[in-house]
Structure formats: C-alpha cells, structure tokens
Design a protein around this motif. Structure first.
Motif, mmCIF file in Angstrom:
data_model
loop_
_atom_site.group_PDB
_atom_site.id
_atom_site.type_symbol
_atom_site.label_atom_id
_atom_site.label_comp_id
_atom_site.label_asym_id
_atom_site.label_seq_id
_atom_site.Cartn_x
_atom_site.Cartn_y
_atom_site.Cartn_z
ATOM 1 N N ARG A 73 0.773 -1.144 0.559
ATOM 2 C CA ARG A 73 0.387 -0.421 -0.455
ATOM 3 C C ARG A 73 1.062 1.985 -0.262
ATOM 4 N NH1 ARG A 73 -5.364 0.819 1.328
ATOM 5 N NH2 ARG A 73 -5.500 -1.057 1.793
ATOM 6 N N ALA A 74 1.919 1.372 0.708
ATOM 7 C CA ALA A 74 2.962 2.388 0.907
ATOM 8 C C ALA A 74 3.690 2.727 0.155
ATOM 9 C CB ALA A 74 4.042 2.460 2.372
ATOM 10 N N VAL A 75 3.641 1.715 -0.887
ATOM 11 C CA VAL A 75 5.466 1.612 -2.110
ATOM 12 C C VAL A 75 4.147 2.053 -2.949
ATOM 13 C CG1 VAL A 75 6.391 0.306 -3.301
ATOM 14 C CG2 VAL A 75 6.431 0.131 -1.161
ATOM 15 N N LEU A 76 3.232 1.760 -3.390
ATOM 16 C CA LEU A 76 2.042 2.124 -4.522
ATOM 17 C C LEU A 76 1.262 3.530 -4.736
ATOM 18 C CD1 LEU A 76 -0.086 -1.072 -4.521
ATOM 19 C CD2 LEU A 76 1.408 -0.311 -6.806
ATOM 20 N N ALA A 77 1.266 3.981 -2.613
ATOM 21 C CA ALA A 77 1.044 5.189 -3.416
ATOM 22 C C ALA A 77 1.568 6.688 -2.979
ATOM 23 C CB ALA A 77 0.442 5.847 -0.688
ATOM 24 N N ARG A 78 3.113 5.744 -2.498
ATOM 25 C CA ARG A 78 4.244 6.750 -2.878
ATOM 26 C C ARG A 78 4.587 6.621 -4.681
ATOM 27 N NH1 ARG A 78 7.143 4.617 1.607
ATOM 28 N NH2 ARG A 78 7.715 2.622 0.324
ATOM 29 N N MET A 79 3.614 6.091 -5.181
ATOM 30 C CA MET A 79 4.567 5.901 -6.869
ATOM 31 C C MET A 79 3.397 6.976 -6.718
ATOM 32 S SD MET A 79 3.830 2.458 -9.568
ATOM 33 C CE MET A 79 1.470 3.001 -8.894
ATOM 34 N N VAL A 80 2.357 7.246 -6.685
ATOM 35 C CA VAL A 80 1.264 7.782 -7.977
ATOM 36 C C VAL A 80 1.681 9.215 -6.598
ATOM 37 C CG1 VAL A 80 -1.128 8.218 -6.866
ATOM 38 C CG2 VAL A 80 -0.805 6.059 -7.246
ATOM 39 N N TYR A 94 -12.038 10.598 -13.416
ATOM 40 C CA TYR A 94 -12.703 10.694 -12.526
ATOM 41 C C TYR A 94 -12.778 9.708 -12.405
ATOM 42 C CZ TYR A 94 -16.577 10.962 -9.265
ATOM 43 O OH TYR A 94 -17.607 10.817 -7.914
ATOM 44 N N VAL A 95 -12.644 8.304 -12.516
ATOM 45 C CA VAL A 95 -13.426 7.085 -12.092
ATOM 46 C C VAL A 95 -11.792 6.412 -11.829
ATOM 47 C CG1 VAL A 95 -13.241 4.584 -12.561
ATOM 48 C CG2 VAL A 95 -15.209 6.531 -13.087
ATOM 49 N N LEU A 96 -10.779 7.000 -12.069
ATOM 50 C CA LEU A 96 -9.487 6.304 -11.970
ATOM 51 C C LEU A 96 -9.023 7.570 -10.604
ATOM 52 C CD1 LEU A 96 -6.384 6.083 -13.996
ATOM 53 C CD2 LEU A 96 -6.598 7.539 -12.414
ATOM 54 N N TYR A 97 -9.451 8.655 -10.312
ATOM 55 C CA TYR A 97 -9.265 9.001 -9.503
ATOM 56 C C TYR A 97 -9.362 8.881 -7.945
ATOM 57 C CZ TYR A 97 -6.174 11.862 -12.745
ATOM 58 O OH TYR A 97 -4.707 12.430 -13.430
ATOM 59 N N ARG A 98 -10.917 8.715 -8.867
ATOM 60 C CA ARG A 98 -11.485 8.545 -6.650
ATOM 61 C C ARG A 98 -11.570 7.273 -6.097
ATOM 62 N NH1 ARG A 98 -17.156 10.763 -5.393
ATOM 63 N NH2 ARG A 98 -17.357 9.789 -3.101
ATOM 64 N N LEU A 99 -11.801 6.630 -7.246
ATOM 65 C CA LEU A 99 -11.156 4.286 -7.391
ATOM 66 C C LEU A 99 -10.302 4.844 -6.553
ATOM 67 C CD1 LEU A 99 -12.642 2.311 -9.962
ATOM 68 C CD2 LEU A 99 -13.925 3.094 -7.382
ATOM 69 N N ARG A 100 -9.188 5.045 -7.058
ATOM 70 C CA ARG A 100 -7.565 5.271 -6.553
ATOM 71 C C ARG A 100 -7.811 5.973 -4.354
ATOM 72 N NH1 ARG A 100 -3.649 2.948 -8.414
ATOM 73 N NH2 ARG A 100 -3.155 2.201 -10.596
ATOM 74 N N ALA A 101 -8.464 6.684 -5.068
ATOM 75 C CA ALA A 101 -8.225 7.695 -3.849
ATOM 76 C C ALA A 101 -8.800 6.830 -2.493
ATOM 77 C CB ALA A 101 -8.410 8.991 -3.688
ATOM 78 N N LEU A 109 -7.635 2.835 -3.202
ATOM 79 C CA LEU A 109 -6.781 2.109 -2.022
ATOM 80 C C LEU A 109 -6.218 3.160 -1.187
ATOM 81 C CD1 LEU A 109 -5.589 0.954 -5.805
ATOM 82 C CD2 LEU A 109 -6.205 0.183 -4.037
ATOM 83 N N GLY A 110 -6.626 4.264 -0.548
ATOM 84 C CA GLY A 110 -6.165 4.845 0.261
ATOM 85 C C GLY A 110 -4.857 5.977 -0.550
ATOM 86 N N GLN A 111 -4.563 6.589 -1.835
ATOM 87 C CA GLN A 111 -3.677 6.891 -2.423
ATOM 88 C C GLN A 111 -3.964 8.459 -2.658
ATOM 89 O OE1 GLN A 111 -3.116 4.170 -5.906
ATOM 90 N NE2 GLN A 111 -2.224 3.268 -4.993
ATOM 91 N N ILE A 112 -4.223 8.820 -1.730
ATOM 92 C CA ILE A 112 -4.480 10.442 -1.327
ATOM 93 C C ILE A 112 -3.982 11.426 -1.825
ATOM 94 C CG2 ILE A 112 -5.434 9.477 0.928
ATOM 95 C CD1 ILE A 112 -3.055 11.212 2.107
ATOM 96 N N ALA A 113 -2.972 11.421 -2.661
ATOM 97 C CA ALA A 113 -2.413 12.456 -3.848
ATOM 98 C C ALA A 113 -3.234 12.847 -4.482
ATOM 99 C CB ALA A 113 -1.312 11.788 -3.936
ATOM 100 N N LEU A 114 -4.130 11.237 -4.818
ATOM 101 C CA LEU A 114 -5.271 11.842 -5.907
ATOM 102 C C LEU A 114 -6.737 12.930 -5.074
ATOM 103 C CD1 LEU A 114 -4.320 8.497 -7.943
ATOM 104 C CD2 LEU A 114 -3.838 10.536 -8.063
ATOM 105 N N ARG A 115 -6.445 12.479 -4.414
ATOM 106 C CA ARG A 115 -7.902 12.903 -3.785
ATOM 107 C C ARG A 115 -8.340 14.725 -4.383
ATOM 108 N NH1 ARG A 115 -8.261 12.209 2.544
ATOM 109 N NH2 ARG A 115 -9.014 10.055 1.270
ATOM 110 N N PRO A 116 -7.536 15.096 -4.501
ATOM 111 C CA PRO A 116 -8.304 17.036 -4.786
ATOM 112 C C PRO A 116 -8.225 16.731 -6.090
ATOM 113 C CG PRO A 116 -6.023 17.008 -3.458
ATOM 114 C CD PRO A 116 -6.421 15.352 -4.023
#
Length: 253
Positions: free
Chosen positions: A110-117, A141-148, A151-158
C-alpha cells in the motif's frame, strides 16, 4: 545508460524487490512493460527515470509492485479487448482490483504504491481534468476517485474532487450519481472478466442515460463521499494471471 539511477543504490534495491517477486528486471525500456515468455519466465522492463533519487525510487519500486499485480491477478486473455473505450475503462477497474489484491497479500505494498502515485502527481503524470476534455474526463474521475478512496492514494483526492466538479454538470440526468455508485462495485470483482463485465455495464448505463436521462431527483442518493467501509476479500495469488498457463502475455501501462 550512466546516471545516478544506474550508478546508485536504486537498481540494487529494484533488483532485490524484483527477485523477491520472481521477476526478471531489465533497465532502459521506453516505458514500464511486463511480459511472460513461452518458458513461463516473467520479464519486467523499466524505463529511464528522473535523476531525482526520491522520484526515481518511488516510480521504480511502485512500478515493479504494480506490474507484479498483473502477473499475479490479470488474465491477459480477458484483457485482449478490441474496443478502445471498453479497454480503457476495464484497465482502470482492473488496476484497482489488482492493486487491492496485492495489498491484501502484502500490506506493505500500500505504501509503495501510494508513494508511486504521489510521485506521478508531482511529476505531472496525473493532473487536473480540463473542461476541454469534455465527458472523457469521466474516465479520469473514475481513476482518481477509486484510487483515492479504495486504495488510499490520497494524493489523488484533490484531483478526484476537481474532476467531479468539471464533469458532473456535463453529464445528463442521474448519470453522474449512477456512475459513482457503479464504479465502486469494483470492490466486489474477483477476476479480470468481472472487471470487463462491470466496465461494459458502466458504458451501457452512460449510453442509456445520454439517450433517456433519468431526472436526478428520481435517482437514489448514490454518491459515496466517504471511503467505502467494505474492503475486497483477500484474493489468492495465481488466479487469472499471465504466467505458465496463459502462454505468452503482455501488459503495458
């Protein structure tokens, strides 16, 4: 290629990670590309990456983990889709499904993938949706919101919030609410074929809404503004992958 990426510690770390995942790593590709040869050996080709060590490390290590998810969980046969629109939506859903399965198996992923994003956002590979993109912004929108959210990739939330603000006024009837509800069904998908089926359902819904819009007030409140509580069940490795039983396969992001 001689630069800090090759001369420094990153290639060693990358090779150790790839070896641990059972991948044969090659540097110098045009982009991240995975394949399985006819002997069943998994190959991962890694591109030249930015000289910034932090960015390079996040992209390289995250890319290795991401590609490993496809080796473990993607059916390359089911991903042989000729319709480019269906393939694009399926890719988005399949990436989320596979990364969640990898996180279930290896929590550290999770952390490795979140850092990549996060590095991709910082490097401009993920960016704000423009009004000029029109309804094609719905894919972002689908890509950003599902990942945020999933998957908890919060860099994509905004970026997800901005994409929603852009595309919602463009979508007829209740299509935005229905899209938001349907895309979270990826959490119930257990195979590549499930993601293809869900992508088809979403595209059919959008077409139907465009032709016969449902008034938004008649649609149930389906927007999920909080992270969904239900998480996909852990999936076993080896289901629907591209190794030995599939023959040659290839996945490219």
């Amino acid at each position: 290629m001689k630069n800090r990426l090759i001369e420094g510690a990153l290639p060693i770390t990358a090779r150790l990670l790839a070896d641990d995942l059972g991948l044969k790593l090659h540097f110098g590709a045009a982009g991240f590309k995975s394949s399985v040869d006819n002997t069943g050996v998994k190959h991962l080709h890694v591109p030249d990456l930015p000289l910034d060590d932090r960015i390079a490390s996040a992209l390289a290590l995250g890319g290795i983990v991401h590609e490993d998810t496809h080796f473990n969980y993607t059916s390359f046969t089911d991903m042989a889709i000729s319709d480019p629109v269906l393939k694009k939506m399926t890719n988005i859903l399949e990436d989320v499904r596979c990364e969640q399965a990898e996180i279930n198996r290896y929590p550290g992923a999770r952390a490795v993938l979140a850092r990549m994003v996060g590095a991709m956002v910082e490097h401009g590979q993920f960016s704000l949706v423009s009004e000029k993109e029109g309804l094609s912004g719905a894919f972002w929108y689908v890509l950003y919101r599902l990942r945020a959210e999933v998957l908890g990739q919060i860099a994509l939330r905004p970026l997800a919030i901005s994409a929603a603000d852009i595309i919602k006024p463009m979508m007829p009837g209740a299509s935005f609410q229905r899209l938001t509800a349907m895309m979270f069904e990826v959490m119930q998908c257990r195979s590549t074929a499930d993601c293809v089926d869900l992508a088809q359902q979403i595209l059919v819904m959008l077409k139907d809404e465009a032709e016969n819009p449902t008034p938004p007030e008649q649609a149930p409140d389906q927007e999920q503004d909080q992270k969904p509580e239900q998480q996909p069940q852990e999936q076993e490795a080896g289901g629907g992958n591209g190794d030995g039983d599939q023959g040659e396969g290839e996945q490219q992001d």
